[in-house]
Motif scaffolding. Structure first.
Motif, mmCIF file in Angstrom:
data_model
loop_
_atom_site.group_PDB
_atom_site.id
_atom_site.type_symbol
_atom_site.label_atom_id
_atom_site.label_comp_id
_atom_site.label_asym_id
_atom_site.label_seq_id
_atom_site.Cartn_x
_atom_site.Cartn_y
_atom_site.Cartn_z
ATOM 1 N N LYS A 15 75.695 -14.772 -27.335
ATOM 2 C CA LYS A 15 75.606 -16.044 -26.592
ATOM 3 C C LYS A 15 75.127 -15.796 -25.159
ATOM 4 O O LYS A 15 74.293 -16.517 -24.645
ATOM 5 N N ILE A 16 75.702 -14.750 -24.533
ATOM 6 C CA ILE A 16 75.324 -14.451 -23.142
ATOM 7 C C ILE A 16 73.825 -14.119 -23.057
ATOM 8 O O ILE A 16 73.135 -14.535 -22.132
ATOM 9 N N ASN A 17 73.340 -13.387 -24.075
ATOM 10 C CA ASN A 17 71.935 -12.954 -24.044
ATOM 11 C C ASN A 17 70.995 -13.864 -24.823
ATOM 12 O O ASN A 17 69.841 -13.498 -25.063
ATOM 13 N N ASP A 18 71.519 -15.039 -25.229
ATOM 14 C CA ASP A 18 70.694 -16.023 -25.949
ATOM 15 C C ASP A 18 70.014 -15.445 -27.189
ATOM 16 O O ASP A 18 68.846 -15.714 -27.459
ATOM 17 N N LEU A 19 70.731 -14.640 -27.929
ATOM 18 C CA LEU A 19 70.163 -14.070 -29.158
ATOM 19 C C LEU A 19 70.220 -15.113 -30.268
ATOM 20 O O LEU A 19 71.114 -15.966 -30.277
ATOM 21 N N SER A 21 78.399 -11.615 -26.764
ATOM 22 C CA SER A 21 77.224 -10.961 -26.164
ATOM 23 C C SER A 21 75.957 -11.664 -26.624
ATOM 24 O O SER A 21 75.019 -11.844 -25.844
ATOM 25 N N SER A 47 79.639 -12.275 -18.514
ATOM 26 C CA SER A 47 79.822 -11.002 -19.205
ATOM 27 C C SER A 47 81.115 -10.310 -18.765
ATOM 28 O O SER A 47 81.880 -9.795 -19.587
#
Lengths: 157, 327
Positions: free
Chosen positions: B309-313, B307, B57
């Motif tokens: 990708k970072i939060n696996d949405l 974001s 992040s």
């Protein structure tokens, strides 16, 4: 020197002056745009240089008209003819198309050149087409050149 | 100011536009399996992804900040007087003002609350708020800064302080757009204020705020009748949609009914659609302003995608937030 000769000289000078000023402005604007493109991509130098130079022809045409007029007036040989006011006015108006069309067409051609430089910046493969847009403006400078040459040659000596 | 002709700058921007992100690239980015793969794709596009320290992040944020700085440095290199772009930067000044006033009234030192994208250095703002002497700020900010600080001191009402400064920010953006003399910057100011007013109205309606609140929060613009909007907001969200359907923003009514994020996306897309003709303007300030807006828009979109990708949405939920691109 009489008023007639002065009017003729003013016509010749205005052809070189106005067309030259137009070309100087036009080539200057084109140069700024060309430098902007070359800053980011120096490989486009030759393409944008040609587009920059297109508004420069009016200055050459103006010079040509001035030379023809000055030759016919005998200024080049150092013995200017004494003209009547009527003949002087004929020279003046014969040079006017090149002077004014040269000025305006060079400035308008610069706008087309700048836009074409932007086109080449994004799509260098379209260089050929990009030349056509400013070249269309050249038509009117050439027409003015022809009219001025024919008119000067038609003035009785 | 905007009558000036920018032959060099616009031609240079034309070349830079080639490296702007396209819709097809964003599809690729959305399809990246990991943050690292996304960063590799951005590296290929010339983005500064060399940051190695910190979490994913933090690295993404550093990359986005670096890209913002690159855009600003490029424009500053070509344009002598950056004040013509104030309309794009004023919101950051007022953001810093809010942060500085709140920071001045707390004992804790908060990091990373300021941005350097405004027209006034954040240190000037911080020092002014700390000393409660706002004379170092631009004239347009002095009164509202003193007033907001006074209100916060006496009422401890952070929301009221925010509303006052946000309204002043919108008014400053609107005025700067009009003063710029550039059609595109004027339009940007108008759209920015109109979309903010609609968002304020919807939020106020959903939280049951009264007319007095709306009158204090809504900022004037040409494309909205504030009286009608405030009246509709007091009555309910459906009434706001009905009113919006009668304005230039009729298309937004459906988005408003759908969600706040859908409406925000619609607002950003509206600005991008309106600046697109600048691609064909050869020498005015417009293409430069459009490039700055387009870069902000793509940085915002990359932040959304990364974001996600970072939060696996889920990819689809991120895709519906992705903005339209300039090129």
């Amino acid at each position: 020197m009489g008023i007639g000769t002065a009017l003729a000289l003013a016509g010749a000078a205005s052809a070189a002056l106005f067309a030259g000023v137009g070309s100087a402005i036009g080539v200057g604007r084109g140069g700024q745009a060309a430098a902007g493109v070359v800053t980011e991509d120096p490989n486009k130098f030759s393409q944008v240089l040609i587009l920059q130079l297109l508004p420069g022809t009016q200055g050459i045409y103006g010079l040509l008209i001035a030379f023809i007029a000055l030759s016919r007036l005998g200024v080049m040989s150092g013995s200017p003819a004494e003209l009547t006011v009527g003949t002087g006015l004929m020279y003046f108006f014969a040079c006017a198309p090149m002077a004014f069309v040269g000025l305006v067409s060079a400035m308008q051609q610069a706008k087309a050149s700048v836009a074409s430089i932007g086109l080449v910046a994004k799509r260098p493969d379209q260089f050929g087409k990009s030349m056509i847009f400013p070249a269309m403006v050249e038509t009117y400078a050439i027409l003015a050149l022809l009219v001025s040459i024919l008119a000067i040659n038609g003035i009785p000596s | 100011m905007s009558d000036k002709q920018y032959y060099y700058a616009v031609a240079r921007i034309r070349t830079k536009e080639l490296s702007l992100l396209s819709a097809s690239f964003l599809e690729q980015l959305l399809g990246a399996k990991t943050v690292a793969e996304g960063m590799r794709l951005l590296t290929d596009k010339g983005w500064d992804t060399e940051q190695t320290a910190g979490s994913e992040s933090e690295r993404v944020e550093k990359m986005l900040l670096s890209e913002k700085k690159k855009t600003r440095a490029l424009i500053e290199e070509m344009v002598d007087d950056m004040s013509v772009f104030d309309v794009l930067r004023l919101e950051y000044d007022y953001h810093n003002l809010k942060a500085a006033i709140k920071q001045a009234l707390t004992t804790d030192e908060h990091q990373g609350i300021y941005t350097e994208e405004g027209t006034v250095p954040s240190s000037v703002m911080r020092d002014a708020a700390a000393s409660r002497d706002f004379s170092a700020l631009p004239e347009r900010m002095r009164d509202i800064a003193a007033e907001a600080m006074d209100v916060l001191l006496h009422t401890q009402d952070g929301q009221l302080c925010d509303i006052m400064i946000d309204k002043a920010a919108l008014e400053a953006i609107y005025d700067a757009g009009k003063a710029s003399g550039s059609d595109i910057l004027k339009l940007y100011g108008e759209l920015k204020v109109a979309s903010a007013d609609i968002k304020i109205a919807v939020r106020a309606s959903k939280t049951g705020k009264d007319r007095k609140f709306l009158d204090a929060a809504l900022a004037k613009c040409e494309s909205l009748d504030l009286d009608a909007l405030a009246k509709a907001a007091v009555e309910g969200t459906d009434e706001i949609c009905e009113y919006i359907a009668l304005t230039d923003y009729a298309e937004a009514a459906d988005e408003l009914r759908s969600s706040a994020s859908a409406f925000e996306r619609w607002c950003d897309n509206l600005i991008i659609r309106n600046i697109k003709p600048e691609i064909y303007h050869p020498y005015t300030i417009g293409p430069l302003a459009a490039y700055m807006i387009a870069r902000d828009n793509e940085i915002k979109t990359v932040r959304i995608v990364m974001s996600g990708k970072i939060n696996d949405l889920p990819e689809d939920s991120v895709r519906e937030r992705v903005r339209e691109m300039y090129v």
